[in-house]
Design a protein around this motif. Sequence first.
Motif, short mmCIF file in Angstrom:
data_model
loop_
_atom_site.label_atom_id
_atom_site.label_comp_id
_atom_site.label_asym_id
_atom_site.label_seq_id
_atom_site.Cartn_x
_atom_site.Cartn_y
_atom_site.Cartn_z
N ARG A 76 3.45 3.88 -8.98
CA ARG A 76 2.63 2.69 -8.78
C ARG A 76 1.28 2.96 -8.11
NH1 ARG A 76 6.25 -2.43 -7.16
NH2 ARG A 76 7.24 -0.90 -5.82
N PHE A 77 1.28 3.79 -7.05
CA PHE A 77 0.04 3.99 -6.31
C PHE A 77 -0.39 5.45 -6.32
CE2 PHE A 77 1.99 0.24 -4.36
CZ PHE A 77 0.92 -0.65 -4.36
N LEU A 83 -1.85 -3.95 0.07
CA LEU A 83 -0.91 -3.22 -0.79
C LEU A 83 0.30 -4.10 -1.15
CD1 LEU A 83 -1.02 0.30 0.92
CD2 LEU A 83 -2.21 -0.44 -1.15
N THR A 118 2.66 7.97 -6.02
CA THR A 118 3.94 7.63 -5.40
C THR A 118 5.08 7.86 -6.40
OG1 THR A 118 3.59 5.32 -6.01
CG2 THR A 118 3.05 5.93 -3.76
N ARG A 177 -1.85 -2.95 4.85
CA ARG A 177 -0.50 -3.25 4.42
C ARG A 177 -0.48 -4.54 3.59
NH1 ARG A 177 4.03 -0.73 6.22
NH2 ARG A 177 2.95 0.36 7.89
N LEU A 236 1.74 4.91 2.13
CA LEU A 236 2.19 5.28 0.79
C LEU A 236 2.96 6.60 0.78
CD1 LEU A 236 -1.06 4.32 -1.15
CD2 LEU A 236 1.09 3.06 -1.13
N ASN A 237 2.85 7.33 1.90
CA ASN A 237 3.54 8.62 2.02
C ASN A 237 3.10 9.62 0.95
OD1 ASN A 237 5.21 10.38 3.32
ND2 ASN A 237 7.05 9.76 2.20
N LEU A 291 -3.59 4.74 4.78
CA LEU A 291 -3.13 4.72 3.38
C LEU A 291 -2.11 5.83 3.13
CD1 LEU A 291 -6.45 4.12 1.39
CD2 LEU A 291 -4.45 2.63 1.39
N LYS A 292 -2.43 7.04 3.64
CA LYS A 292 -1.53 8.18 3.44
C LYS A 292 -0.17 7.90 4.07
CE LYS A 292 -4.95 11.95 3.45
NZ LYS A 292 -5.48 12.99 4.33
#
Lengths: 417, 166
Positions: free
Chosen positions: B124-125, B162, B120, B159, B112-113, B108-109
């Motif tokens: 959004r996230f 998301l 984000t 992925r 989504l960075n 997830l990290k």
Amino acid sequence: MSSEVRFITKNFGKYNPDSIDSYISIGGFSALKKAVKMDGEDIASVIAAAKVKGRGGAAYDMGRKWSQARAVKGEHKLVICNADEGETCTFKDRELIKNDPFNLIEGMIIGAYTVQARDGYIYMREEYRHLRPRLLSAIKQAEEKGFLGDNILGVKGFNFRLHLYSGAGAYVCGEGTALIRSIEGKAGRPRMKPPFIKVSGAFALPTCINNVESFSIVPHLLLDDSNVYTNCGNGESIGTKLVSVGGNVRKPGVYEVPFGTTVREIIFGLAEGIPGGRRLRLVQFGGASGKVSDERILDTPYTYDDLKAAGVDVGTGSLLVIDDRTSVIDFLRYTQAFFSHESCGQCTPCREGNLHMKLLLDKLAAGEAHPCDIEKMKKIANIMTLTSLCGLGEAAQNALLSAMKIFPEVFAVGGAH
Amino acid sequence: MQTEAKQAFSISDELANQIDQVLAAHDHDATQIVGILLEVQDLIPQQYVPEAVAFYIAEKLPIKVSIIYDCLTFYSSLSDKPRAKYPVEICRSVVCRVNDSDSLLDTLKKILNIEVGEVTYDGRFMIEEVPCFGACDVAPAIRINGKVYGHLDTPEKVRSVLSSLM
């Protein structure tokens, strides 16, 4: 190999859980019709005779609870269904609400008739919000059919209404007094007892709280003329139990088993064992607040007495299976993180105890613990158990204290520092 | 960024109308404040209860605003700080941990960075660590706005979940 039975779950898949007509078509509400022809005390006796124990975790004699609730004087009494299923690895109530919501409602109406309650509350955890529409619709349909409202089934003065309340992600709200505060529209911090809930519960009214599974047993039990339920199990553990099996097993899920099934049959039969040829490290019984054992427990029959003698408890009925990839210390750290997060912070032993236990476990995991740290852990755990305000703090160290007995080698740290 | 959002938040007529409907559905019953706040939080794009909204509800019910804040800060499903359109709640309890939720969190990290607690750039996230939400039979699992996504044992599955929200 299958030792599953269908008693509490016998309606699963048999009707459309969104339709009361569908429920009625399979005999729904006939237990209620039978109940209103009985004396409330006799209903409590049926439950007591079957030795049903509360299924939320405390295993209190349910027939006795209803009989006591009935005896409490009060114009306005309440029944509450605790659907705040927050113990880890426990998801049986989710399945009951999802598959058989009308049976739960019927059980609550019978409960209300028995203890003479006027209002009922279902307190469901926020995490099950996807089940809210189903329950709300079920309550509405029951009102339309006259199973909820005034003079139910023509019984004069039998008035009962049902309300659905939502939790909001607080594990501690599974504790009775915290749950009640939450229903009152407050933060769910537990309070001291007495006054006991049965005398002064929600809105200071006499209140009888039961778990989803406990209420769900009642309609089936009243109609059980051929003694299917009481023929299962033995001694103090009569009937069947829903168990939630999770962790490192091939087929995690909820299974209904007769009391007396061995732990091995549950884990290696129904849940099909541990995948990948790995070995069992430990099993935790009854949720995050439950005790642990290792493979020595496998041939123990799943009953209240046998498990107790083996050092664990039925609790919520969950079995968390952990294989040899996870160390005992890591398991304890994960469990500790849960309690550190969920302690409401109101009383010192629980708030500070959980904080210090985390630090000590981290020290042990890093290989830096001294024998005096192990002694400190025992001391803090015992203080928490003896002096916490509510069950959360009392039970938070069950996993650790039981692990110390089962895995002494893990805590045998060298003294030469 | 968050302070700006807080200062900028004002209750539109449409939102006021929606909040009024929630209050009416709960019969303006102050004992139902927890349920009310959960439903109102769903109405706000960033999934939280802004200060202006807390005061609005306090006035309409009526109820002391301190009781609202007691609930907002006590219950972990409620937030008084902006979250995201899709707060990704990852279960960090033991059942998911022993089913390798550590790798799920790393995935997830990476995708989504962001780190846990961060949002984000497009709002959004965000990633939130939460205790057991009772999806142990489909561990490791995440929950986004009430919906559970289980068996997330490969980056492809994560992925795909998301992307389905994009």
